[in-house]
Scaffold this active site. Structure first.
Site, PDB file in Angstrom:
ATOM      1  N   ASP A 194     -10.490  -3.403  -1.832  1.00  0.00           N
ATOM      2  CA  ASP A 194      -9.351  -2.497  -1.691  1.00  0.00           C
ATOM      3  C   ASP A 194      -8.477  -2.983  -0.528  1.00  0.00           C
ATOM      4  O   ASP A 194      -8.845  -3.918   0.191  1.00  0.00           O
ATOM      5  CB  ASP A 194      -9.889  -1.082  -1.427  1.00  0.00           C
ATOM      6  CG  ASP A 194      -8.860   0.016  -1.658  1.00  0.00           C
ATOM      7  OD1 ASP A 194      -7.725  -0.297  -2.042  1.00  0.00           O
ATOM      8  OD2 ASP A 194      -9.214   1.192  -1.451  1.00  0.00           O
ATOM      9  N   ASP A 202     -17.497   4.300  -0.862  1.00  0.00           N
ATOM     10  CA  ASP A 202     -16.262   3.937  -0.164  1.00  0.00           C
ATOM     11  C   ASP A 202     -16.578   3.577   1.289  1.00  0.00           C
ATOM     12  O   ASP A 202     -17.742   3.391   1.662  1.00  0.00           O
ATOM     13  CB  ASP A 202     -15.268   5.100  -0.297  1.00  0.00           C
ATOM     14  CG  ASP A 202     -13.820   4.650  -0.329  1.00  0.00           C
ATOM     15  OD1 ASP A 202     -13.452   3.785   0.480  1.00  0.00           O
ATOM     16  OD2 ASP A 202     -13.044   5.183  -1.155  1.00  0.00           O
ATOM     17  N   ARG A 247      -7.455  -3.823  -5.939  1.00  0.00           N
ATOM     18  CA  ARG A 247      -6.233  -3.029  -6.016  1.00  0.00           C
ATOM     19  C   ARG A 247      -5.012  -3.928  -6.084  1.00  0.00           C
ATOM     20  O   ARG A 247      -4.059  -3.644  -6.799  1.00  0.00           O
ATOM     21  CB  ARG A 247      -6.119  -2.077  -4.814  1.00  0.00           C
ATOM     22  CG  ARG A 247      -4.960  -1.093  -4.966  1.00  0.00           C
ATOM     23  CD  ARG A 247      -4.970  -0.010  -3.913  1.00  0.00           C
ATOM     24  NE  ARG A 247      -4.605  -0.494  -2.589  1.00  0.00           N
ATOM     25  CZ  ARG A 247      -4.475   0.284  -1.517  1.00  0.00           C
ATOM     26  NH1 ARG A 247      -4.697   1.584  -1.615  1.00  0.00           N
ATOM     27  NH2 ARG A 247      -4.151  -0.231  -0.341  1.00  0.00           N
ATOM     28  N   ASP A 299      -3.526   4.646  -5.971  1.00  0.00           N
ATOM     29  CA  ASP A 299      -3.687   5.996  -5.438  1.00  0.00           C
ATOM     30  C   ASP A 299      -2.804   6.992  -6.179  1.00  0.00           C
ATOM     31  O   ASP A 299      -1.765   7.452  -5.664  1.00  0.00           O
ATOM     32  CB  ASP A 299      -3.377   5.999  -3.945  1.00  0.00           C
ATOM     33  CG  ASP A 299      -4.361   5.140  -3.160  1.00  0.00           C
ATOM     34  OD1 ASP A 299      -5.420   4.811  -3.716  1.00  0.00           O
ATOM     35  OD2 ASP A 299      -4.075   4.810  -2.000  1.00  0.00           O
ATOM     36  N   ASP A 314       0.870  -1.169   0.000  1.00  0.00           N
ATOM     37  CA  ASP A 314       0.000   0.000   0.000  1.00  0.00           C
ATOM     38  C   ASP A 314       0.912   1.225   0.000  1.00  0.00           C
ATOM     39  O   ASP A 314       1.378   1.667   1.055  1.00  0.00           O
ATOM     40  CB  ASP A 314      -0.897  -0.026   1.245  1.00  0.00           C
ATOM     41  CG  ASP A 314      -1.811   1.183   1.344  1.00  0.00           C
ATOM     42  OD1 ASP A 314      -1.764   2.051   0.450  1.00  0.00           O
ATOM     43  OD2 ASP A 314      -2.573   1.260   2.332  1.00  0.00           O
ATOM     44  N   HIS A 346     -12.506   8.969  -9.645  1.00  0.00           N
ATOM     45  CA  HIS A 346     -12.439   8.697  -8.204  1.00  0.00           C
ATOM     46  C   HIS A 346     -11.584   9.771  -7.546  1.00  0.00           C
ATOM     47  O   HIS A 346     -10.700  10.348  -8.186  1.00  0.00           O
ATOM     48  CB  HIS A 346     -11.849   7.304  -7.967  1.00  0.00           C
ATOM     49  CG  HIS A 346     -11.793   6.893  -6.523  1.00  0.00           C
ATOM     50  ND1 HIS A 346     -12.813   7.150  -5.630  1.00  0.00           N
ATOM     51  CD2 HIS A 346     -10.833   6.244  -5.807  1.00  0.00           C
ATOM     52  CE1 HIS A 346     -12.494   6.665  -4.436  1.00  0.00           C
ATOM     53  NE2 HIS A 346     -11.291   6.121  -4.518  1.00  0.00           N
TER      54      HIS A 346
END
Length: 901
Positions: free
Chosen positions: A503, A390, A562, A578, A247, A636
């Protein structure tokens, strides 16, 4: 308070904090492997152990430095593929072999012994492929025809750290390991620390590494996911490309840092052909690339010359596992895609709405907000198919729940969307809130389905809910439990029109080493280090199964992930994570999606406008224009950004965004056909130029453009203030401006006008593309609308194309309920033929045919012949655009027909 401070530390920095993520020098196994120098390998085949069956060669391999034995298998697979496996022959305990990734155990293919002497053996596969095994030292060369395409251990850099007891331990002394030099003790072998975290490494050093030389070429591609150029760079002066799902907050561009997905697949390509390499290993990996090679030394045997003019040297390093490598010998790029798809699966045909436009942000505030946004799309005549929610929609970050104050009647909200042909997607992350009042946590805990610490207790980490636990998705029981949560009687407040976003599934652990799970956690008897990169894939596997369960296998799932690994394409679409509202991130979306596409993940896109930051109008417009021609099409934004629905920009900018979105909807028949064909043969919808023009060397390093199928060349504006783009036209064919229909007889680079209202898109001569020009509010409402065919003849006056139709939602197409049509054009005559028998009665009819670059039709009429008879219709001509338009041929597309102008 501790939780809030932790989130502030993790998520309020302005860019990636490199100190949170290792370099190769900070990774014990990478540092050890990278220290290996090219030279004579210590590994050699014990010739007297060679055993050859009809489909493979087996032998023992020995490390002549310490005497450790390994089992080598070199076998043939169907569809021009070799498989090489190397594992310890007598391990202290079994090493992890990756399950669940391959569609099935690959079907072996016959091999033949072409020749053998005291130094080598030559194995034949099919009519033209060969593997040359050199015994001492070990080396294997793979040839396609007479061309050497790939060599392994040619530089002698193989390293296989066998399982052992720790130096000085009673087991090591008793087993005589120290006497034979088997208990090497270097730093980081038995324990490793980074960023305040300690890795206990109970199994000691277990790394495997191998060099692979791609012969006769300059460029290699793949090994996603990295925010870098499509043609992979030389890493001599940098870190290797890292494969470790992480991440990464506000990732940097143009470097080899690891991101959210790791797919250990690489493709090499040259004018002589293509070759693919897939290493089935789910542990952390690093891959070095050296691009100034001047050719392999010597010959691979007395029959085949190995001398090449150029080469790319690669060195693959994994922390654990075994050598399990597939070499796909093409010989062209589409062959390699098919071969790789036969191993790990192809992307299944998604439901039709999934390839349309998606509207998302973190977070739409409440039910009223969702209804308002949806209504505004209609008010401003902008098509939209999916609204997204979300994490804030949940009850305290407990997934499969709703915040009842914000969403008092979620079913009514979803039904309102569905009444307009739309869907909802909700987020479901893998971390499970520690809450004794949460049934999911209680069930997983009582069933023992969480990942464990070394002491057998449940592993606890921190994520969005605070204290969290992580299901052990390597365990089929955990996957089945999660799948069952999607049933409508469990996930209350959802309906069959509600789909799923997975996610944070790397997995993200805010207080873990490198913001992920510690490697010494346990999945049953398997260390997390062995399977880290497949955790996210296993999670989507459970979600996908849950979608099937809830519809009783009636409806196609849609899942977005993701994190991904090889095989993830069978279960989910992917996005690039992201990103940021910067022009560089718009540019990077193309190579990132191309890398994923050739590695099987063909359903890819990037957050329009960037997840972080606030795009100005120009960037936002240009991003919509580019994204409209990429497979996954979603806007997004981060919770701290300004609202950015299209109508919040100027009227002119909103109009340009509307035009881009409507262009996507017009081309949905083309996209849907490409997704169907991807399921059949593995060829992705979004392709590099050289996929379609494999002999065009100028295309091999071109960045910033791509093909949509075989028919459209897309070269979006990627820099601020630009009103022209340098477009590279591969091959020597005709091209037609998609918007003006201007015919271009051009090859190579040229500057092309790209005013604010235009994205440079070109239809390739020799193609026919299907469109629906009656754009409505959603894809469902356009499903039965008529088709327009756009014919772009080549220099010989010929063209062809395909169209695929089905119900857009079910699996009935797999039982034949579909229409798959082939259109051909030859000097004034068009024919439509059924590629497979018509299994669907469709109301879809042919509204128009546009013939580009044409001359005026002699009679102003077109003759249409179909099973219902022969008729005439108007054929008009535009002298400015040189387009012939045949209006309302009127034929039904579920029949065969012809048209003559």
């Amino acid at each position: 308070m501790r939780y809030l401070l932790l989130l502030a530390t993790i998520y309020t920095v302005s860019s990636v904090d490199r100190s949170k993520f290792k370099t190769c020098d900070q990774s014990g196994f990478c540092k050890r492997c990278r220290a290996v120098e090219p030279g004579e390998s210590v590994y050699e085949v014990e010739v007297d152990t060679i055993h050859i069956t009809s489909t493979k060669l087996e032998a023992l391999l020995a490390n002549n430095k310490n005497g450790v034995k390994f089992k080598l298998d070199l076998g043939g697979q169907t569809d021009n593929t070799f498989r090489l496996k190397i594992n310890e022959a007598y391990p202290l305990k079994p090493r992890f072999e990756v399950p669940l990734v391959l569609v099935s155990e690959p079907e072996p293919a016959a091999i033949t012994v072409i020749s053998r002497d005291e130094k080598t053996i030559v194995l034949g596969l099919g009519e033209t492929s060969r593997a040359v095994l050199t015994f001492k030292p070990l080396r294997i060369d793979f040839l396609s025809g007479d061309n050497l395409v790939l060599s392994t251990n040619a530089r002698g850099m193989m390293k296989f750290e066998h399982l052992r007891h720790k130096k000085g331990s009673a087991e090591a002394v008793e087993g005589g390991e120290e006497e034979f030099g088997e208990a090497e003790d270097e730093p980081d072998m038995w324990e490793e620390s980074y960023g305040g975290h300690s890795d206990s490494k109970p199994n000691g050093p277990t790394a495997v590494a191998m060099d692979f030389t791609f012969a006769g070429l300059d460029n290699v591609y793949g090994i996603p996911q990295h925010a870098d150029t499509f043609s992979l760079k030389d890493t001599t002066g940098t870190d290797p490309y890292r494969l470790y799902n992480l991440d990464v907050f506000e990732y940097e561009l143009w470097n080899p840092m690891a991101l959210y997905a790791s797919i250990p697949f690489m493709m090499g390509h040259s004018t002589k052909g293509s070759v693919g390499l897939f290493w089935l290993n789910a542990a952390e990996g690093w891959i070095d690339i050296k691009k100034d090679g001047q050719g392999l030394l010597g010959s691979v045997s007395n029959m085949f010359s190995a001398k090449t003019e150029k080469q790319v040297d690669t060195f693959w390093m994994f922390e654990s596992g075994i050598v399990d490598v597939f070499i796909m010998l093409g010989p062209n790029p589409k062959d390699v895609s098919r071969q790789y798809g036969s191993l790990t699966g192809n992307t299944p045909l998604p439901p039709e709405f999934a390839i349309a436009y998606h509207q998302c942000r973190w977070n739409y505030n409440d039910q009223e907000d969702v209804n308002m946004v949806e209504a505004k799309f209609d008010e401003h005549d902008i098509p939209m198919d999916v609204m997204w929610l979300d994490i804030e929609h949940t009850d305290g970050k407990k997934y499969f729940t709703w915040d009842s104050r914000k969403f008092p009647d979620s079913v009514a909200m979803i039904e309102n969307l569905a009444s307009h042909g739309r869907k909802l997607v909700t987020i479901v992350d893998p971390h499970i809130k520690k809450d004794s009042n949460y049934w999911v946590h209680n069930d997983l805990s009582s069933k023992g389905l969480y990942v464990k610490n070394q002491d057998g207790n449940d592993y606890e980490g921190w994520c969005w809910p605070g204290a969290s636990y992580y299901p052990d998705f390597l365990n089929a029981e955990a996957r089945d439990y999660f799948a069952a949560q999607y049933k409508l009687d469990v996930y209350k407040g959802s309906t069959l029109d509600c789909y799923t976003w997975n996610d944070m599934n790397e997995p993200s652990v805010f207080n873990g080493p490198e913001v992920t799970m510690a490697k010494d956690k346990m999945h049953g008897q398997v260390e997390h280090r062995d399977m880290h990169n497949m955790y996210g894939m296993l999670y989507t596997m459970a979600t996908h199964k849950g979608h099937l369960l809830r519809s009783e296998n009636g409806l196609r799932p849609f899942v977005l992930t993701r994190s991904a690994y090889a095989g993830s394409q069978r279960y989910a679409a992917i996005w690039t994570g992201d990103n940021t509202a910067e022009w560089g991130h718009l540019e990077a979306a193309i190579p990132m999606c191309l890398s994923l596409s050739i590695a099987g993940m063909g359903f890819c896109g990037a957050d329009i406008g960037g997840f972080f930051g606030n795009p100005d109008g120009e960037l936002f417009v240009r991003w919509y224009q580019a994204a409209a021609f990429q497979p996954f099409f979603r806007s997004h934004a981060h919770i701290d950004t300004k609202r950015r629905e299209p109508w919040l920009y100027s009227a002119g900018e909103m109009s340009l965004i509307r035009t881009a979105v409507r262009a996507r909807y017009s081309l949905l028949p083309l996209w849907y056909t490409l997704f169907y064909e991807q399921e059949q043969d593995g060829t992705p919808p979004m392709r590099p130029l050289w996929y379609e023009f494999p002999g065009d060397e100028g295309s091999y390093t071109k960045e910033g453009s791509h093909m949509v199928g075989s028919s459209l060349l897309v070269a979006p504006v990627l820099t601020k203030g630009s009103t022209q783009v340098n477009v590279y036209f591969p091959g020597s064919t005709l091209w037609y401006d998609y918007w003006s229909h201007e015919k271009l007889d051009v090859s190579g680079s040229m500057n092309y006008a790209a005013p604010y209202e235009k994205i440079p898109v070109f239809q390739r001569g020799g193609t026919i593309i299907p469109r629906r020009d009656r754009v409505r509010r959603s894809a469902l409402l356009m499903h039965d609308d008529p088709i327009t065919l756009v014919v772009a003849p080549d220099k010989e006056g010929k063209a062809s194309g395909t169209l695929y139709l089905d119900d857009g939602k079910s699996f009935e197409y797999q039982q034949g309920a579909k229409l798959y049509l082939q259109f051909t054009w030859d000097s004034g005559r068009m024919e439509s033929k059924l590629i497979s028998p018509a299994g669907l009665s469709s109301p879809v009819w042919l509204e128009r045919v546009l013939v580009l670059g044409s001359t005026p039709p002699p009679s102003g009429q077109a003759t249409v012949s179909s099973p219902s008879g022969t008729s005439s219709t108007l054929a008009s001509y535009d002298y400015t655009s040189k387009v012939t338009t045949v209006r309302r041929p009127g034929v039904q597309l579920d029949t065969e027909w012809s048209l003559t102008v």
